[in-house]
Structure formats: structure tokens, C-alpha cells
Scaffold this active site. Structure first.
Site, PDB file in Angstrom:
ATOM      1  N   THR A  93      21.686 -11.038 -99.995  1.00  0.00           N
ATOM      2  CA  THR A  93      20.284 -10.719 -99.658  1.00  0.00           C
ATOM      3  C   THR A  93      20.137 -10.568 -98.157  1.00  0.00           C
ATOM      4  OG1 THR A  93      19.663 -13.035 -99.296  1.00  0.00           O
ATOM      5  CG2 THR A  93      19.256 -12.111-101.505  1.00  0.00           C
ATOM      6  N   ASP A  94      19.115  -9.817 -97.742  1.00  0.00           N
ATOM      7  CA  ASP A  94      18.676 -10.028 -96.377  1.00  0.00           C
ATOM      8  C   ASP A  94      18.058 -11.422 -96.366  1.00  0.00           C
ATOM      9  OD1 ASP A  94      18.029  -9.878 -93.736  1.00  0.00           O
ATOM     10  OD2 ASP A  94      17.175  -7.871 -93.840  1.00  0.00           O
ATOM     11  N   TRP A  95      17.918 -11.963 -95.155  1.00  0.00           N
ATOM     12  CA  TRP A  95      17.574 -13.387 -95.048  1.00  0.00           C
ATOM     13  C   TRP A  95      16.166 -13.665 -95.589  1.00  0.00           C
ATOM     14  CZ3 TRP A  95      22.180 -12.460 -94.490  1.00  0.00           C
ATOM     15  CH2 TRP A  95      23.114 -13.341 -93.983  1.00  0.00           C
ATOM     16  N   GLY A  96      16.117 -14.288 -96.747  1.00  0.00           N
ATOM     17  CA  GLY A  96      14.814 -14.528 -97.367  1.00  0.00           C
ATOM     18  C   GLY A  96      14.371 -13.361 -98.224  1.00  0.00           C
ATOM     19  N   GLY A  97      15.296 -12.515 -98.601  1.00  0.00           N
ATOM     20  CA  GLY A  97      14.930 -11.307 -99.339  1.00  0.00           C
ATOM     21  C   GLY A  97      14.836 -11.495-100.852  1.00  0.00           C
TER      22      GLY A  97
END
Ligand code: BGC
Length: 728
Positions: A254-258
Site C-alpha cells: 500500500t501507499d502509507w495508510g492507503g
């Protein structure tokens, strides 16, 4: 007890997963068969800001990641964004990917990947979070500097060698941000809808090449939504396209927190959930990575039978494969950090990236003749490796343009800031009071009157709302009153060279009055030497624009359909949404088709020498399925300096059943030519180059009929046309 009585037992055979001579899939299956459900789930989420779990019981190491993509980011704390204050993590800052794209030279990509890979390896990273290949759709996107321009073919050709060379170091590329993260405004929630044609023809091809030709070992899901579903667990993107159509066997991160939903994350092809905060995006509640969507909640769902354990087996396989390819590759090299070779590579890429946009003959400036030089502009001294978001770097050295110009032209080079901007703030800007700006401008203009030549080094910087992650630019014009400064400088001294640094296009209302304009980029450690060498002529500029510079923002396709097209509109119940009504007409495809001339077109760039394009020859007048067409064109350096020319090949379809752009880039060659030398630029056109994506049939189609090969020095400077036809 007598020694002889001790029984050591039989020496256990090396398990298959530890046997590096065994096929990787056999190792993956063996490791998987030894793991508990809990251990498998633990592979699927972060354990720290930049690290995810391994299987300690089995000696399978954790994964260490780092931004990316312009160098290896400084060490960050275990679970907050503070820098860890290590003293051994200073690196080479490599040129931004926009600069790499502006070289139009895949060899430079290979050099880039090799060198940044060595640094990542030395810093013991397993995954480098980059490169990024989101398409340059609007000049207001704060993150364009991290990507490779507006054309899918150029971005695709440039990304492949980067990935291949990077991964030779046992460091995975993590190609980002998949997909359609083409703006920072509302990046975590905006819901993009677009036609399948735009998706397949414009926004996916560079990702596809990264995966299929580059063999990327990991890919990062984007923050935004597409068709109502977040990209990090988007069924169509990750399952149908990435896995089923492209056969991706790497790891989706994931992108960070995605990640936003456990069920979707479980079912739709996500492998590792990374994050900023435990609820995904907004606030830090407590220190527990166990609360991630793919942690305890996922385990519970599997235990209750709400999702099958085959989902976690699939994820664990992908993570294990990544670990075997990187952290557990015992034969990978050791890498190196901030070496002379790396600085030389950064310089070489920077040299080839700078674009000479305009020159009435004032450039190059001969150091023997020019002693009384005034340099104006904050970017001549500003540390542009800082700010900008996650690509920020702790550079061991930055050689500034001002220092390099003094080295080249002598200590007498004077300097005036001309304007000043605030500190680098992530999502806001420190405002400098107008009286201070006025006095800085007046001082520079006064000093300009007595200079022989003025070199203006401004542009954008890495502050919030400039070239910076998580916000878009608020205006197309240069900020901080720079248009006025440039106007007043050129009125005070007509010998003004504008040498701006940015990762984006901007308006140039002063263009007609200024004799020379250089476009430079965020070039990192060697920014000064590269710029000084181009200005002095030691390096003959050879970069060309990887994106169009529209005259006005309204001339860009994404800005031609109102807010629904950019930046989107807010829907009270569903969040912001956006429709890509510009469709396949992005960048020069828009300018060409709508007959709106750009200020500087895609592919434009001048040299200190001149090139003559001769008469092209074609191997045939017709092409059929399975055949290729060879096109050759002689290029001669008719000037008196060695130079490099980027020869571009576009294909134009005369008639088609679906609307098509006037032309599309399908080939380019960068030739190095000595004065008087002629070389052939040689291209192979295939039937695939003639195809468009038929969204109804869901396939790439070439329609029989007439086509043209257009060979140009830019997307508008077409030097030769070769008609041909295609029949099945
Ligand atoms: C960015 C990514 C980056 C990640 C980790 C995110 O905010 O969008 O590109 O790799 O942070 O720093």
C-alpha cells in the site's frame, strides 16, 4: 560424562526454503508449509514506519523499505516521522525523475538504477520506494517532479532500465503510485472515473512496462479511488489487470495508510499494508500495528471463516518471494554510498537533462570573457533536496549553482536573492512580508544595472503548494512575484539568462523580452556543476522536455472541462470525485488535436550546435501483421561543437473508427555527433505501434489503412514524413 557418549544426532538436512540453489517457487512453498496462520498474517502488515515482518522462528528476515526514488531517504524513527538522527545515512541526491525523463536516454536510466541501487543496498534496504510513473496530466500536480512526464511511451522506455539495474543489487523497485494518482489535491479520497481507452492508452502503459519488461518485484497502490474503490484494494486494478492480464508475481504494497477495508484488502490482491498511523491515515491512536486492516482484523476474519485462508496463502507467497529475491539473496553485492562514481553518475544524468528552451545567441557564456556576472534568485543557493515530502533526502553534499558559477566564472560573481521564500513546510507555506520582498527585488534590479550579464535562477521549490507532495500548486505563474522580478531585471539589463529550476511547467509572460531560457530540474548533489557547465558551454545541452509547457493553464486538457475534470467536485456523501473528460488527449495529444500551440512543446530542446535532418528511407511502403518497418534518417551535426540530438518518431493514423490523437510517440534515439559528423537514426516500427485500445472489444486494434511516420526534433518540429499503409 565421557565426550564420546554425547549424541549430536543426525545433522539436519538444509530445508528447501533455505537452499538458494532450489527454485524460488519451491522455496516459497516449503516456507509456507512450515508457517502458522498467525505468522502468515504477520507478513501482511507493517511493523514500523518502513519495515514489515519476517518469520523470526524460521530465520526469515523482515523487509526494510526506504523512499525513493531520487536517493535513499534518511533513517526515520521506528513509529513516528521524526528523523532518527543517524550519522551514517547521508547519501547522494540523484536528479529527480523528471530530469531523468528529460535526458530521453535509457542509458541514463540504467546508470541511475545501478547507482541508486548500490546506495540502497549499502543502506541495507530491501525495497526502494520508486520509481514513479504517474502521467503528467496537469502542471499543477505537486508531485510531477517525481514522475517521468506526460507520454506513456517515454515513461515506459525510461523506467525499465532503472528497475533492471536497481534490482541487480538485490533491492526491489516498488513502482508507484498504481494508478491514476495524478494530483495531490484530495489524493487519499478522490474518486477518478475515466474511459478504458484513457486507462489503457495513457495511464497504464508505463506501469505495464515496469512490470512486464522491467520485472519489478513490487508495486505501490495509490491513495486515490477509481470507480469507487481505493486503489490499494481495487479489484479491477490489482486482480484483473495487474495479476491476470500482466502476470505480476511480485508484491503489492500500500501507499502509507492507503488501505481502508479489511475484506477488500483480503480479497483484492493487496499483500503488505504499510502506514502512517494505525487507522490508516489520520491520527495516531496507540502504538499498535496489530490494528492494521491486514493484521488482527484480518486474522479474525479468516478464523471466523469470513474470508478463505487461501487469501493469506496467496499474500504470504508474494511476500516470501519478495524476501527471497531481496533480504535472503545471499549473493547480492554489498553496495556503496556517496562515492565519486555516484556523484559522477548524478552529474552525467544532470548534464543530459537540462533543456535549453530559448537562445538568441547569448549562451553559452565564455568564462574568459564574462567576469562581471550577477546571479539573482533563491534557487541559486537553496537546498532543494529538502522538502517536497517523502522524496526528501539527507544529502552528503549539495554543490549549489552559485558556488559552481563562482568556480567557473571567478569569485567576482555577485549575488542578489531577488526574492525569498519561507521554510519548507509540508502542507503550508511560510509567507514573507511584502516589504521584504520589495526591498530584495529593488536591490537585485539595482545591481543588475551594472552587470555584464545577469543569470536568474528561480522557479519553484519544495515548499507546500509548489513541487511538493500532498498539495497541488495554486497558480500556474511563478510564485513570489518572480514574473515581476524577471520583467524588471530584463528592463534594467537586456543580457538576462533565465535558468529556472522546477519539476513543472509554468507561465512565462516575459518570454519575448528575455534572450535565453534554460529549464533545469531538481538535480540533487551535482545541481550546481551541471548548471554551470551548461551555462558556460562546457556541456552542450541535450535534454528535451518530457512534458508540454502550455501558454496558459486553460490550454491544458485537464483544465478545459471545469472542476469536475480537475481537481474534482466534492460530493457530500461520497467524497470528492473526478472525471477525466480530457480522456486520451493528455499533453501534446491535446495541444495537437485541439490546435492549441504550447509555449514550448513536448520534446522541445535546443543545442549549442545545429542538426540537419536528411531524407528518411523506409524498408517498405506497407506493413502487414508480423512484419516490421525499418525507418532510417541521416542526422548531421552542421555546427562546430559536439552535441547530442534526440530524434523522435511519431505515428499518425490517417483515419480510424475511434478518435485518435494527431500523433503519438513510438520511438526516440539520442545520437552523439561530432562537428560535421552524420549518423543514421534507425527505428523499427511494428504493427503494435499502430494500435489503439478498442474499449468495446477490450483489445488493442490496428485498423488497415494509411499511416504516417513523422520524424521530428520535437512534437511540433517535424522534419520528415514517411507515408505507409497497413493491411492484415
Ligand atoms: C507517499 C509515498 C511514499 C510513502 C512513504 C507516502 O505518503 O505517497 O510515495 O513512498 O509515503 O514515505
Amino acid at each position: 560424562m565421557a565426550l564420546a557418549a554425547i549424541s549430536f544426532g543426525a545433522i539436519a538436512k538444509t530445508p528447501v526454503y533455505l537452499d538458494r540453489t532450489a527454485p524460488i517457487e519451491a522455496r516459497v512453498e516449503d516456507a509456507l508449509s512450515r508457517m502458522t496462520l498467525e505468522e502468515k498474517v504477520r507478513l501482511c502488515h507493517a511493523q514500523a514506519k518502513f519495515s514489515s515482518h519476517g518469520v523470526p522462528r524460521l530465520g526469515i528476515p523482515e523487509i526494510w523499505m526506504s523512499d525513493g526514488p531520487h536517493g535513499v531517504r534518511g533513517e526515520v524513527n521506528w513509529n513516528d516521522w521524526g528523523y532518527a538522527r543517524w550519522t551514517n545515512d547521508s547519501v547522494t541526491a540523484f536528479p529527480a525523475l523528471t530530469a531523468l525523463a528529460a535526458t530521453w536516454n535509457p542509458e541514463m536510466s540504467a546508470i541511475y538504477g545501478k547507482n541508486v541501487g548500490e546506495e540502497a543496498r549499502f543502506r541495507e534496504k530491501d525495497v526502494l520506494l520508486g520509481p514513479g510513473v504517474n502521467i503528467y496530466r496537469t502542471p499543477l500536480n505537486g508531485r510531477n517532479f517525481e514522475y517521468m512526464g506526460e507520454d506513456p511511451y517515454l515513461a515506459g522506455e525510461m523506467v525499465v532500465p532503472y528497475i533492471k539495474e536497481l534490482q541487480k543489487n538485490g533491492v526491489a523497485a516498488c513502482v508507484k503510485h498504481f494508478a491514476l494518482n495524478n494530483q495531490e489535491k484530495w489524493r487519499s479520497s478522490v474518486d477518478v472515473s475515466l474511459s478504458d481507452r484513457a486507462l489503457y492508452e495513457i495511464y497504464l502503459p508505463a506501469f505495464k512496462k515496469a512490470v512486464v519488461d522491467g520485472g519489478a518485484w513490487s508495486i505501490m497502490g495509490a491513495y486515490n479511488r477509481i470507480w469507487g474503490q481505493h486503489c490499494c484494494h481495487n479489484e479491477r486494478l490489482l486482480t484483473d489487470i495487474l495479476r491476470d492480464e500482466w502476470g505480476f508475481d511480485g508484491c503489492v504494497i500500500t501507499d502509507w495508510g492507503g488501505a481502508h477495508d479489511t475484506r477488500e484488502a483480503a480479497l483484492n490482491g493487496l499483500d503488505i499494508e504499510m502506514g502512517s498511523y494505525t487507522n490508516g491515515l489520520t491520527s495516531e491512536s496507540e502504538f499498535t500495528f496489530d490494528d492494521y486492516f491486514l493484521a488482527r482484523p484480518y486474522l479474525a476474519m479468516i478464523q471466523k471463516g469470513e474470508v478463505s485462508d487461501s487469501t493469506v496463502n496467496a499474500k504470504a507467497r508474494n511476500v516470501l518471494r519478495l524476501i527471497f529475491r531481496t533480504a535472503m539473496d545471499t549473493e547480492k553485492p554489498f553496495g556503496s554510498l556517496a562515492s565519486k562514481e555516484h556523484y559522477d553518475a548524478a552529474k552525467q544524468i544532470g548534464d543530459e537533462s537540462i533543456v535549453l528552451l530559448k537562445n538568441n545567441g547569448i549562451l553559452p557564456l565564455d568564462p574568459a570573457k564574462h567576469k562581471n556576472i550577477l546571479v539573482v534568485g533563491e534557487n541559486a543557493t537553496r537546498m532543494l533536496n529538502q522538502g517536497g515530502g517523502s522524496s526528501e533526502l539527507k544529502a552528503k553534499d549539495i554543490y549549489s549553482p552559485l558556488d559552481a558559477l563562482r568556480k567557473t566564472f571567478g569569485k567576482g560573481v555577485r549575488y542578489a536573492a531577488g526574492y525569498k521564500t519561507g521554510r519548507s513546510l509540508y502542507e503550508s507555506e511560510e509567507i514573507i512580508p511584502q516589504p521584504i520582498l520589495d526591498s530584495l527585488r529593488r536591490e537585485a534590479v539595482e545591481m543588475a544595472k551594472t552587470a555584464d550579464v545577469v543569470i536568474y535562477i528561480g522557479g519553484l521549490n519544495k515548499n507546500g503548494f509548489q513541487d511538493c507532495e500532498s498539495s497541488d500548486r495554486r497558480e500556474y505563474n511563478l510564485p513570489w512575484g518572480q514574473d515581476r522580478i524577471i520583467e524588471e531585471l530584463v528592463a534594467a539589463n537586456p543580457n538576462l539568462v533565465v535558468a529556472n529550476i522546477s519539476g513543472n511547467a509554468y507561465a512565462m509572460p516575459w518570454l519575448d523580452k528575455v534572450p535565453a531560457v534554460i529549464q533545469s530540474w531538481y538535480l540533487g548533489t551535482m545541481i550546481g556543476p551541471s548548471m554551470a557547465d551548461v551555462i558556460s558551454g562546457k556541456v552542450n545541452p541535450s535534454g528535451k522536455l518530457p512534458f508540454s509547457f502550455p501558454k496558459r493553464i486553460e490550454d491544458n486538457g485537464a483544465h478545459s472541462f471545469g472542476e469536475i475534470c480537475y481537481p474534482g467536485v466534492e460530493d457530500a456523501s461520497k467524497g470528492p470525485r473526478q472525471e477525466y473528460l480530457d480522456d486520451i488527449f493528455v499533453g501534446y495529444r491535446w495541444h495537437d488535436t485541439k490546435k492549441i500551440p504550447a509555449l514550448f512543446p513536448f520534446g522541445h530542446g535546443l543545442s549549442y550546435t545545429k542538426f540537419n535532418y536528411g531524407k528518411p528511407t523506409a524498408s517498405a511502403k506497407q506493413i502487414k501483421d508480423g512484419e516490421t518497418l525499418t525507418i532510417e534518417i541521416p542526422i548531421t551535426n552542421t555546427g562546430d561543437k559536439e552535441g547530442k540530438e534526440i530524434v523522435q518518431l511519431y505515428i499518425s493514423d490517417e483515419k480510424s473508427s475511434l478518435p485518435r490523437p494527431v500523433k503519438e510517440l513510438k520511438g526516440f534515439k539520442k545520437l552523439t555527433l561530432a562537428p560535421g559528423q552524420t549518423q543514421n537514426a534507425s527505428f523499427t516500427v511494428t504493427v503494435d505501434d499502430l494500435k489503439f485500445f478498442d474499449d468495446k472489444a477490450h483489445e488493442w486494434v490496428a485498423e488497415p489503412g494509411k499511416f504516417k511516420v513523422l520524424i521530428g526534433a520535437s512534437s511540433t518540429d517535424i522534419k520528415a514524413t514517411v507515408p505507409f499503409s497497413y493491411s492484415k
